[in-house]
Write a protein that holds these residues in place. Structure first.
Motif, PDB file in Angstrom:
ATOM      1  N   THR A   1      -5.958 -40.620  19.395  1.00 15.74           N
ATOM      2  CA  THR A   1      -7.552 -40.944  18.253  1.00 15.74           C
ATOM      3  C   THR A   1      -7.950 -42.666  19.142  1.00 15.74           C
ATOM      4  O   THR A   1      -9.148 -43.212  18.426  1.00 15.74           O
ATOM      5  N   GLY A   2      -6.927 -43.829  18.703  1.00 19.49           N
ATOM      6  CA  GLY A   2      -7.321 -45.301  19.135  1.00 19.49           C
ATOM      7  C   GLY A   2      -8.494 -45.765  19.621  1.00 19.49           C
ATOM      8  O   GLY A   2      -8.971 -46.558  19.743  1.00 19.49           O
ATOM      9  N   LEU A   3      -7.507 -44.761  21.224  1.00 21.05           N
ATOM     10  CA  LEU A   3      -8.571 -45.007  22.353  1.00 21.05           C
ATOM     11  C   LEU A   3      -9.976 -44.430  22.234  1.00 21.05           C
ATOM     12  O   LEU A   3     -10.921 -45.255  22.774  1.00 21.05           O
TER      13      LEU A   3
ATOM     14  N   ALA B   1      -8.939 -34.036  24.044  1.00 28.13           N
ATOM     15  CA  ALA B   1     -10.552 -33.557  24.509  1.00 28.13           C
ATOM     16  C   ALA B   1     -11.536 -34.116  23.129  1.00 28.13           C
ATOM     17  O   ALA B   1     -11.914 -34.877  24.095  1.00 28.13           O
ATOM     18  N   LEU B   2     -11.185 -34.252  22.665  1.00 24.88           N
ATOM     19  CA  LEU B   2     -12.436 -34.946  21.166  1.00 24.88           C
ATOM     20  C   LEU B   2     -12.191 -36.116  21.492  1.00 24.88           C
ATOM     21  O   LEU B   2     -13.506 -36.809  21.739  1.00 24.88           O
ATOM     22  N   SER B   3     -11.139 -37.019  22.387  1.00 30.52           N
ATOM     23  CA  SER B   3     -11.095 -38.751  22.549  1.00 30.52           C
ATOM     24  C   SER B   3     -11.702 -37.995  23.736  1.00 30.52           C
ATOM     25  O   SER B   3     -12.737 -39.626  23.936  1.00 30.52           O
ATOM     26  N   LEU B   4     -11.539 -38.081  24.653  1.00 30.36           N
ATOM     27  CA  LEU B   4     -12.659 -38.069  25.957  1.00 30.36           C
ATOM     28  C   LEU B   4     -14.117 -37.506  25.654  1.00 30.36           C
ATOM     29  O   LEU B   4     -14.503 -38.371  26.446  1.00 30.36           O
ATOM     30  N   GLY B   5     -14.486 -36.864  24.857  1.00 29.94           N
ATOM     31  CA  GLY B   5     -16.056 -36.337  24.095  1.00 29.94           C
ATOM     32  C   GLY B   5     -16.153 -37.525  23.369  1.00 29.94           C
ATOM     33  O   GLY B   5     -17.783 -37.952  24.146  1.00 29.94           O
ATOM     34  N   ILE B   6     -15.251 -37.870  22.689  1.00 30.21           N
ATOM     35  CA  ILE B   6     -16.160 -39.310  22.107  1.00 30.21           C
ATOM     36  C   ILE B   6     -16.409 -40.760  23.260  1.00 30.21           C
ATOM     37  O   ILE B   6     -17.378 -41.134  22.718  1.00 30.21           O
ATOM     38  N   VAL B   7     -15.854 -40.403  23.960  1.00 29.32           N
ATOM     39  CA  VAL B   7     -15.680 -42.297  24.749  1.00 29.32           C
ATOM     40  C   VAL B   7     -16.728 -41.660  25.963  1.00 29.32           C
ATOM     41  O   VAL B   7     -17.490 -42.520  26.277  1.00 29.32           O
TER      42      VAL B   7
END
Length: 589
Positions: A485-487, A521-527
């Motif tokens: 989540t931090g990433l 998956a959520l983090s990759l979507g945000i990045v």
């Protein structure tokens, strides 16, 4: 036997001839003529004489009559608020003029007659016949605007319909484009830029607009184009925005051009805009726009020719390196630097029936609420009265943090990232001490705090990735989720390849729990938001395929769908990608 008078009366009535309807017409026409003023009656008779002489066998008489008729119509149609009187009076002769036109020999007189019939068709032709356009194409090539704005507008509408008809039948439309090239300058000159845009869109020639836009009307035109682009298909909106970009560049309105380039998501246009801007202050403004939009961009010397000495300053602006400094300067100028407490926001003592005694009672839920309020009200100031002050002598470090429980501790640790937002140099030491805690919730919260602290900041040392990298591979799931989540928070929208390489294996490993996979998956979507990244989409899709129906029914499984949706945020997906999403929805259902 006496005669039946009643029957005779009926027979007499039946013998009377029925009234002649045609006989009443002259009377009606006479009555209409009587209602006309002397001036209107004279005009009507004059026009009827012109119609009669226009059919004369003598070409000289014809020409004089046609010229006179054209002059009357032109004068009346120059500014139309109602149907002009010449068009009203010529209405009964519309069919007559059309029939005579077919018998005329080719030449200038026939073209003059076609011009007149084209204008009369404005109010007299049947809907869908497009006779105004038909006779205009047969007429002379003189100034189309001399017949008035309403005529030009009607003609533009018929051109759009005719263009589509010919396109379906695969017929040439060069003659239509000749008319378009006359109508567009007329519209632009008379402050009807939206009508010019609509016409060019109908005939798929919007690129012709750029040459006709001037400094006095570029703002209205571009405002219409950028608004219009929101209501058309994906490919058409790019074409419209590109025309708006060219117009802004034509008049050296670089900030507006850059906003359009960013909306188009074309870094080549961004580079072109930066390279064309030579003013140092305006170039800084462009860099601030890029920074505000979170665009990762490395300046090159060939882009900022003439401003090479300011390259480091401009790059710092784009990287948001000076964001905290500017924010704190503004806070000092506004005299709002003093840290506030949650009680300063609640103002519970002002509410009737409340006592301050309740404020001394510790509650995990109340403390959690206070943690969030404290973080938001002191966001970016670098100081507060709960988390950053050094603890009193003899007390445990981080006394406020330990007034919370479980996830409350994670929230309290993460709140340090919001309090010291953007100030990487001063914020990391505050958070670092919690990374060595024995409580996994505290460590997870601190990792999220690192991400919040570095949100939108680009640094050559890349401290966020350096800190979070090692924790992604830890054994404890809570710590790994905190790092993931931090990433996401630190590199939102950055399209950072290192993050993709680090997190994508988490999706492919079936041994990982659903919670970790969902947050990855959520983090990759945000990045990679709005990037349509095929590799991530396939990885998320495969992760969905490998999960059981029971797991897909859990709430966390929705984060996989959300991550996939973020990849296509603001993009119209292609057919294959849409099929993937439909299959995904079937799994969820």
């Amino acid at each position: 036997m006496a005669p039946d008078h009643h029957q005779n009366g009926n027979s007499e009535k039946s013998q009377q001839a029925p009234p002649n309807k045609d006989a009443k017409k002259p009377r009606k026409e006479e009555k209409k003529d009587e209602d006309l003023s002397e001036e209107d009656l004279a005009l009507k008779q004059q026009l009827e004489l012109y119609v009669e002489r226009a059919q004369d066998s003598d070409p000289g008489v014809q020409k004089l009559a046609l010229e006179s008729m054209r002059q009357e119509i032109r004068t009346a149609t120059s500014s139309m608020t109602s149907v002009p009187k010449p068009l009203k009076f010529l209405r009964p002769h519309y069919g007559t003029l059309k029939k005579f036109f077919e018998t005329m020999d080719e030449g200038s007189l026939k073209k003059y007659m076609a011009d007149i019939i084209s204008v009369l068709a404005l109010t007299m032709s049947e809907e869908g016949d497009r006779e105004s356009l038909k006779y205009r194409l047969l007429g002379s090539a003189e100034d189309i605007g001399s017949w008035g704005h309403e005529y030009v507008r009607n003609l533009a509408g018929e051109i759009g319909v005719e263009y589509q008809s010919r396109q379906m039948e695969d017929k040439p439309f060069d003659d239509l484009m000749d008319l378009v090239k006359q109508i567009v300058p007329f519209h632009v000159k008379h402050n009807a830029e939206p009508e010019a845009v609509d016409l060019l869109m109908e005939v798929e020639s919007l690129e012709l607009l750029v040459d006709h836009i001037e400094k006095a009307n570029y703002k209205r035109t571009c405002a219409y184009l950028t608004s219009f682009a929101s209501y058309v298909s994906e490919f058409d909106d790019m074409q419209i925005l590109e025309i708006a970009y060219k117009i802004y560049m034509k008049f050296e309105k670089f900030p507006d051009a850059l906003r359009v380039a960013l909306r188009m998501d074309k870094l080549s246009f961004v580079e072109q805009t930066l390279g064309a801007c030579k003013d140092a202050l305006e170039l800084q403004q462009l860099c601030f726009i890029l920074a505000r939009q979170g665009i990762t961009y490395e300046l090159e010397d060939h882009v900022i020719v003439g401003n090479e000495d300011k390259k480091e300053l401009l790059q710092d602006i784009i990287n948001n390196s000076k964001l905290s400094e500017g924010y704190l300067t503004l806070a000092r100028d506004l005299d709002v630097m003093e840290a506030k407490t949650p009680e300063d926001i609640y103002k519970a003592h002002l509410i009737d029936g409340r006592t301050s005694a309740g404020g001394n009672v510790d509650s995990a839920r109340l403390n959690l609420a206070a943690t969030f309020v404290n973080a938001f009200v002191n966001a970016g100031f670098g100081q507060d009265k709960l988390m950053t002050p050094p603890p009193p002598e003899g007390s445990n470090a981080g006394s406020w943090l330990y007034k919370n429980k479980d996830h409350g501790k994670a929230s309290a640790a993460a709140s340090l990232g919001l309090i010291t937002l953007w100030n990487v140099d001063d914020g990391l030491p505050h958070i670092d001490k919690y990374l060595y805690s024995n409580d996994v919730n505290v460590v997870a919260g601190a990792l999220m705090g690192v991400g919040i602290l570095n949100c939108g900041i680009r640094n050559e040392c890349d401290p966020a990735y350096a800190v979070l990298y090692d924790y992604v591979g830890k054994e404890d799931s809570a710590i790994r989720i905190g790092a993931v989540t931090g990433l996401a928070l630190a590199y939102a929208g950055a399209n950072k390849e290192e993050v993709y390489s680090l997190l994508s294996p988490l999706l492919a490993d079936s041994k990982n729990g659903l919670d970790l996979v969902a947050f990855a998956a959520l983090s990759l979507g945000i990045v990679y938001v709005g990037s349509c990244h095929d590799g991530i989409a396939q990885a998320i899709f495969l992760a969905l395929m490998e999960r059981s129906e029971t797991e897909l029914g859990e709430p966390l499984a929705r984060f996989l769908c959300l991550g996939l949706g973020l990849l296509y945020l603001g993009k119209q997906v292609c057919a294959i990608e849409l099929q993937i999403i439909l299959v995904m929805l079937q799994f969820i259902s």
